[in-house]
Design a protein around this motif. Sequence first.
Motif, mmCIF file in Angstrom:
data_model
loop_
_atom_site.group_PDB
_atom_site.id
_atom_site.type_symbol
_atom_site.label_atom_id
_atom_site.label_comp_id
_atom_site.label_asym_id
_atom_site.label_seq_id
_atom_site.Cartn_x
_atom_site.Cartn_y
_atom_site.Cartn_z
ATOM 1 N N LEU A 146 67.730 34.282 -17.394
ATOM 2 C CA LEU A 146 67.597 34.477 -16.032
ATOM 3 C C LEU A 146 66.554 35.396 -15.932
ATOM 4 O O LEU A 146 66.268 36.318 -16.797
ATOM 5 N N THR A 147 65.162 34.919 -15.208
ATOM 6 C CA THR A 147 64.067 35.788 -14.948
ATOM 7 C C THR A 147 63.894 36.501 -13.726
ATOM 8 O O THR A 147 64.341 35.689 -12.764
ATOM 9 N N LEU A 148 64.006 37.729 -13.769
ATOM 10 C CA LEU A 148 64.170 38.513 -12.497
ATOM 11 C C LEU A 148 63.032 39.402 -12.227
ATOM 12 O O LEU A 148 62.577 39.964 -13.315
ATOM 13 N N ARG A 149 62.609 39.132 -11.008
ATOM 14 C CA ARG A 149 61.508 40.024 -10.427
ATOM 15 C C ARG A 149 61.942 41.263 -9.716
ATOM 16 O O ARG A 149 62.661 41.188 -8.902
ATOM 17 N N VAL A 150 61.618 42.400 -10.321
ATOM 18 C CA VAL A 150 62.245 43.495 -9.608
ATOM 19 C C VAL A 150 60.881 44.298 -9.103
ATOM 20 O O VAL A 150 60.015 44.845 -9.852
ATOM 21 N N ARG A 151 60.962 44.282 -7.547
ATOM 22 C CA ARG A 151 59.815 44.939 -6.956
ATOM 23 C C ARG A 151 60.153 46.480 -6.525
ATOM 24 O O ARG A 151 59.060 47.039 -6.208
ATOM 25 N N ASP A 152 61.306 46.913 -6.721
ATOM 26 C CA ASP A 152 61.462 48.369 -6.652
ATOM 27 C C ASP A 152 61.832 48.989 -8.086
ATOM 28 O O ASP A 152 63.069 48.747 -8.263
ATOM 29 N N SER A 211 79.406 30.351 -16.712
ATOM 30 C CA SER A 211 79.260 30.294 -15.413
ATOM 31 C C SER A 211 80.004 31.377 -14.627
ATOM 32 O O SER A 211 79.265 32.219 -13.643
ATOM 33 N N GLN A 212 81.145 32.031 -15.116
ATOM 34 C CA GLN A 212 81.834 33.075 -14.351
ATOM 35 C C GLN A 212 81.151 34.238 -14.554
ATOM 36 O O GLN A 212 81.024 35.116 -13.676
ATOM 37 N N ALA A 213 80.575 34.459 -15.646
ATOM 38 C CA ALA A 213 79.781 35.830 -15.885
ATOM 39 C C ALA A 213 78.282 35.706 -15.159
ATOM 40 O O ALA A 213 78.252 36.896 -14.641
ATOM 41 N N MET A 214 77.869 34.660 -15.198
ATOM 42 C CA MET A 214 76.415 34.590 -14.489
ATOM 43 C C MET A 214 76.490 34.604 -12.973
ATOM 44 O O MET A 214 75.880 35.266 -12.160
ATOM 45 N N ALA A 215 77.938 33.908 -12.346
ATOM 46 C CA ALA A 215 78.087 34.261 -10.941
ATOM 47 C C ALA A 215 78.095 35.660 -10.659
ATOM 48 O O ALA A 215 77.816 36.211 -9.468
ATOM 49 N N GLU A 216 79.143 36.405 -11.468
ATOM 50 C CA GLU A 216 79.247 38.006 -11.241
ATOM 51 C C GLU A 216 77.598 38.674 -11.342
ATOM 52 O O GLU A 216 77.553 39.537 -10.508
ATOM 53 N N VAL A 217 76.838 38.208 -12.161
ATOM 54 C CA VAL A 217 75.503 39.074 -12.092
ATOM 55 C C VAL A 217 74.638 38.524 -10.767
ATOM 56 O O VAL A 217 74.143 39.449 -10.410
ATOM 57 N N PHE A 218 74.801 37.366 -10.574
ATOM 58 C CA PHE A 218 74.059 36.913 -9.291
ATOM 59 C C PHE A 218 74.523 37.657 -8.016
ATOM 60 O O PHE A 218 73.987 38.277 -7.296
ATOM 61 N N ALA A 219 75.897 37.569 -7.788
ATOM 62 C CA ALA A 219 76.388 38.556 -6.608
ATOM 63 C C ALA A 219 76.048 39.850 -6.730
ATOM 64 O O ALA A 219 75.977 40.559 -5.800
ATOM 65 N N LYS A 260 72.339 44.115 -4.506
ATOM 66 C CA LYS A 260 71.434 45.171 -4.774
ATOM 67 C C LYS A 260 70.291 44.951 -4.048
ATOM 68 O O LYS A 260 69.454 45.337 -4.229
ATOM 69 N N ASN A 261 70.084 43.663 -2.949
ATOM 70 C CA ASN A 261 69.174 43.488 -2.280
ATOM 71 C C ASN A 261 68.169 42.706 -3.163
ATOM 72 O O ASN A 261 66.570 42.872 -2.631
ATOM 73 N N ILE A 262 68.378 41.991 -4.146
ATOM 74 C CA ILE A 262 67.429 41.242 -4.901
ATOM 75 C C ILE A 262 67.328 39.822 -4.273
ATOM 76 O O ILE A 262 68.369 39.212 -4.168
ATOM 77 N N ALA A 263 66.210 39.643 -3.646
ATOM 78 C CA ALA A 263 66.014 38.396 -3.082
ATOM 79 C C ALA A 263 66.304 37.107 -3.936
ATOM 80 O O ALA A 263 65.966 37.175 -5.261
ATOM 81 N N GLU A 264 66.669 35.792 -3.436
ATOM 82 C CA GLU A 264 66.877 34.819 -4.360
ATOM 83 C C GLU A 264 65.549 34.271 -4.702
ATOM 84 O O GLU A 264 65.467 33.693 -5.807
ATOM 85 N N ARG A 265 64.311 34.483 -4.142
ATOM 86 C CA ARG A 265 63.054 34.074 -4.571
ATOM 87 C C ARG A 265 62.665 34.772 -5.929
ATOM 88 O O ARG A 265 61.722 34.267 -6.407
ATOM 89 N N GLY A 276 66.206 50.649 -14.208
ATOM 90 C CA GLY A 276 67.520 50.935 -14.984
ATOM 91 C C GLY A 276 68.658 50.651 -14.843
ATOM 92 O O GLY A 276 69.779 50.357 -15.533
ATOM 93 N N ALA A 277 69.039 50.922 -13.351
ATOM 94 C CA ALA A 277 70.441 50.611 -12.864
ATOM 95 C C ALA A 277 70.801 49.110 -12.656
ATOM 96 O O ALA A 277 71.936 48.718 -13.293
ATOM 97 N N LEU A 278 69.721 48.452 -12.673
ATOM 98 C CA LEU A 278 69.973 46.939 -12.786
ATOM 99 C C LEU A 278 70.322 46.435 -14.106
ATOM 100 O O LEU A 278 71.345 45.620 -14.445
#
Length: 245
Positions: A128-134, A73-81, A86-91, A139-141
Amino acid sequence: MNHLQTTRLALAATLSCALFLPLPALAAEQEIREATINVSGEGEAAIAPDMAVLSLSVVREAETAEAALKANSQAMAEVFADLKAKNIAERDMQTSNFSVDPLYRQDKADDGAYEAPVIIGYRVTNGLTLRVRDLTQLGALIDAAVKLGVNQGGGISFTNDNPDAAIAEARKKAVAAAIDKAKILTEAAGVKLGRVIEISENFARPMPQPIYRAAMAKEMSDAAPIASGENEYTVTVNITYAIAQ
């Protein structure tokens, strides 16, 4: 011949004549069927992707389920933050898999038989499934996520947020190809193309192509190079024409 025999012969003759009368079904079968021609055409349209779907997982192991869950949970919380920073929307962030699994050890006894398995710890996996629109961020993400504790990756697939224009172009190409084929076939056969009887289509979305999989190494220092290529949309159109008589 008596009256009863005469009546029976008359009834049999009537039934025999009735059997030879043309029934509606038989009459329909005798009609000339409309001659048709079936053709298919395929159309393709390729466009550059404008979105990537990234699968990441944080996996932590500990002697107790509570300790493994806390570390995960600690590691995932850091990833979410970091993703929000980096302006990744919650949706565009969705938990895709979460599990707590016991880890077993099974020792071998002196007689060669295996002893009963013993729980020696627990593994917690949070996907975690992440949609990256930019796509310039991709690569940086990945690099940042690895450094923050993501240690398992399911891959990247490139897609389009709205491929309708490309699909419409592929449809037009498919119809044009089918029409050209029908004209060539009828001209070669010396007949004329008639009305359209039926049109159907088969549409296939491009299959996601994973280009990045890893038991992710924390020593990654530079942003991972990513090539997005193109997505190709394919439509097959089937057309049934009547042959003009």
